[in-house]
Design a protein around this motif. Structure first.
Motif, PDB file in Angstrom:
ATOM      1  N   ARG A   1      41.521  33.187  42.376  1.00 41.05           N
ATOM      2  CA  ARG A   1      41.463  33.731  40.997  1.00 41.05           C
ATOM      3  C   ARG A   1      41.617  32.585  40.020  1.00 41.05           C
TER       4      ARG A   1
ATOM      5  N   GLN B   1      42.431  34.431  34.734  1.00 38.19           N
ATOM      6  CA  GLN B   1      42.509  35.800  35.252  1.00 38.19           C
ATOM      7  C   GLN B   1      43.966  36.222  35.467  1.00 38.19           C
TER       8      GLN B   1
ATOM      9  N   ASP C   1      45.557  39.405  33.571  1.00 35.89           N
ATOM     10  CA  ASP C   1      46.171  40.492  34.357  1.00 35.89           C
ATOM     11  C   ASP C   1      47.616  40.728  33.889  1.00 35.89           C
TER      12      ASP C   1
ATOM     13  N   HIS D   1      32.996  34.789  32.717  1.00 38.85           N
ATOM     14  CA  HIS D   1      33.836  35.345  33.782  1.00 38.85           C
ATOM     15  C   HIS D   1      34.190  36.810  33.512  1.00 38.85           C
ATOM     16  N   PHE D   2      34.374  37.149  32.236  1.00 43.64           N
ATOM     17  CA  PHE D   2      34.761  38.517  31.901  1.00 43.64           C
ATOM     18  C   PHE D   2      33.567  39.386  31.507  1.00 43.64           C
TER      19      PHE D   2
ATOM     20  N   SER E   1      39.034  43.338  38.296  1.00 42.77           N
ATOM     21  CA  SER E   1      39.959  42.807  37.281  1.00 42.77           C
ATOM     22  C   SER E   1      39.239  41.968  36.227  1.00 42.77           C
ATOM     23  N   SER E   2      37.969  41.611  36.464  1.00 44.96           N
ATOM     24  CA  SER E   2      37.259  40.837  35.434  1.00 44.96           C
ATOM     25  C   SER E   2      36.368  41.735  34.570  1.00 44.96           C
TER      26      SER E   2
END
Ligand code: UTP
Length: 295
Positions: free
Chosen positions: A38, A42, A46, A70-71, A93-94
């Motif tokens: 990760r 990230q 998170d 990345h997002f 999570s992204s």
């Protein structure tokens, strides 16, 4: 005291040059360097989500577009993974609701304080959190909460401004922002009566250093507006916060968990080893490798 306004926005200053990791960071942002699998950014995002923060504001600079990518949704990747029957859970999570990732540019890296000030229009009149993603804060194993969650919980009692701190050997404080502690409110909460950036060891007010997480009131933006350059010729956030002490409540939270300074090479390696050793899917293998290397 009526309940303070909730913290829904976080600023991630990611416009620094990352010179300590050159040449790795010539084309890749420091915040995209992975700890195991990760990227650093990230982990920070998170941690923000766990604390109930919804809107992530990245203060970026030249060469930092990989963070925004990345997002984003990676259509081709996802389609190919789907076709091949691969699990898309690793990308979960992204993912973000459109509008919850915002970027603003710091054209010239004039310092952390200046980077935060660049987000003033988006922060508006709300209290907000700040994350320095190269400081990796890991919750205590077996049910601990993240650093920002602990700060948000403390903020519900104190309101005002909060910074996370940790104690380090006194002879190392001159590389960091250092607090002058006031009254101890609880085991983990202390009033802050002063702040100084990178003091000489003999002038440091304590061995408690500021460790990369903040909850600040929007007034800091007005203070940053005319903040002069400080240590290292940069506009320092610590100096602006120091000017706010006395006008608003200011507290320090000692994080119950671990912190790795991933802005330094040794801290980065330590975090990689520690987190790899803890992983169920690879911990045994990594520990065996470490034992072998140690002879
Ligand atoms: P650092 O002091 O770690 O600087 O910044 P750096 O440029 O990232 O790394 P080195 O020291 O050259 O290796 C602390 C945080 O403040 C951000 C950085 O991105 C990092 O998250 N920052 C710093 C900015 O966004 N803008 C700046 O002008 C300075």
């Amino acid at each position: 005291m009526s309940s303070p306004k909730p913290i829904k926005k976080a600023v991630f200053p990611v416009a620094g040059l990352g010179t300590r990791f050159l040449p790795a960071t010539k084309a890749i942002p420091k915040e995209m360097l992975p700890i195991v699998d990760r990227p650093l950014i990230q982990y920070a995002v998170d941690e923000a989500r766990e604390a109930g923060i919804e809107q992530m504001i990245f203060v970026t600079g030249r060469g930092k577009t990989a963070i925004v990518e990345h997002f984003d949704v990676a259509y081709e990747l996802e389609d190919t993974m789907r076709e091949r029957g691969k699990d898309l859970g690793v990308l979960e999570s992204s993912r973000f609701v459109p509008g919850d990732i915002i970027t603003v540019r710091q054209q010239v890296p004039l310092g952390l304080g200046h980077a935060i000030w660049c987000a003033r229009a988006i922060v508006g009149d709300e209290p907000f959190a700040i994350f320095l993603p190269d400081e990796l804060m890991i919750a205590r194993q077996g049910g601990g909460t993240g650093c920002m969650k602990q700060m948000v919980d403390a903020y519900a009692q104190t309101g005002g401004n909060l910074i996370s701190v940790l104690e380090i050997p006194r002879d190392q404080v001159s590389s960091y922002g250092v607090i002058d502690p006031g009254a101890q409110v609880s085991d983990t909460l202390t009033e802050v009566t002063g702040l100084v950036e990178k003091p000489p060891v003999d002038q440091a007010p304590s061995n408690k250093i500021v460790s990369g997480r903040y909850i600040l009131q929007p007034e800091v933006m007005r203070v940053l507006e005319d903040q002069e350059k400080g240590a290292g010729g940069e506009i320092q956030l610590t100096d602006a916060m120091a000017r706010m002490i006395g006008t608003q409540p200011f507290h320090a939270v000692t994080f119950d968990g671990r912190r790795y300074d991933c802005g330094s090479k040794t801290g980065f390696v330590e975090a990689t080893l520690a987190l790899a050793m803890e992983r169920e899917d690879m911990g045994d293998e990594v520990r065996a490798i470490a034992r072998r290397l140690l002879g």
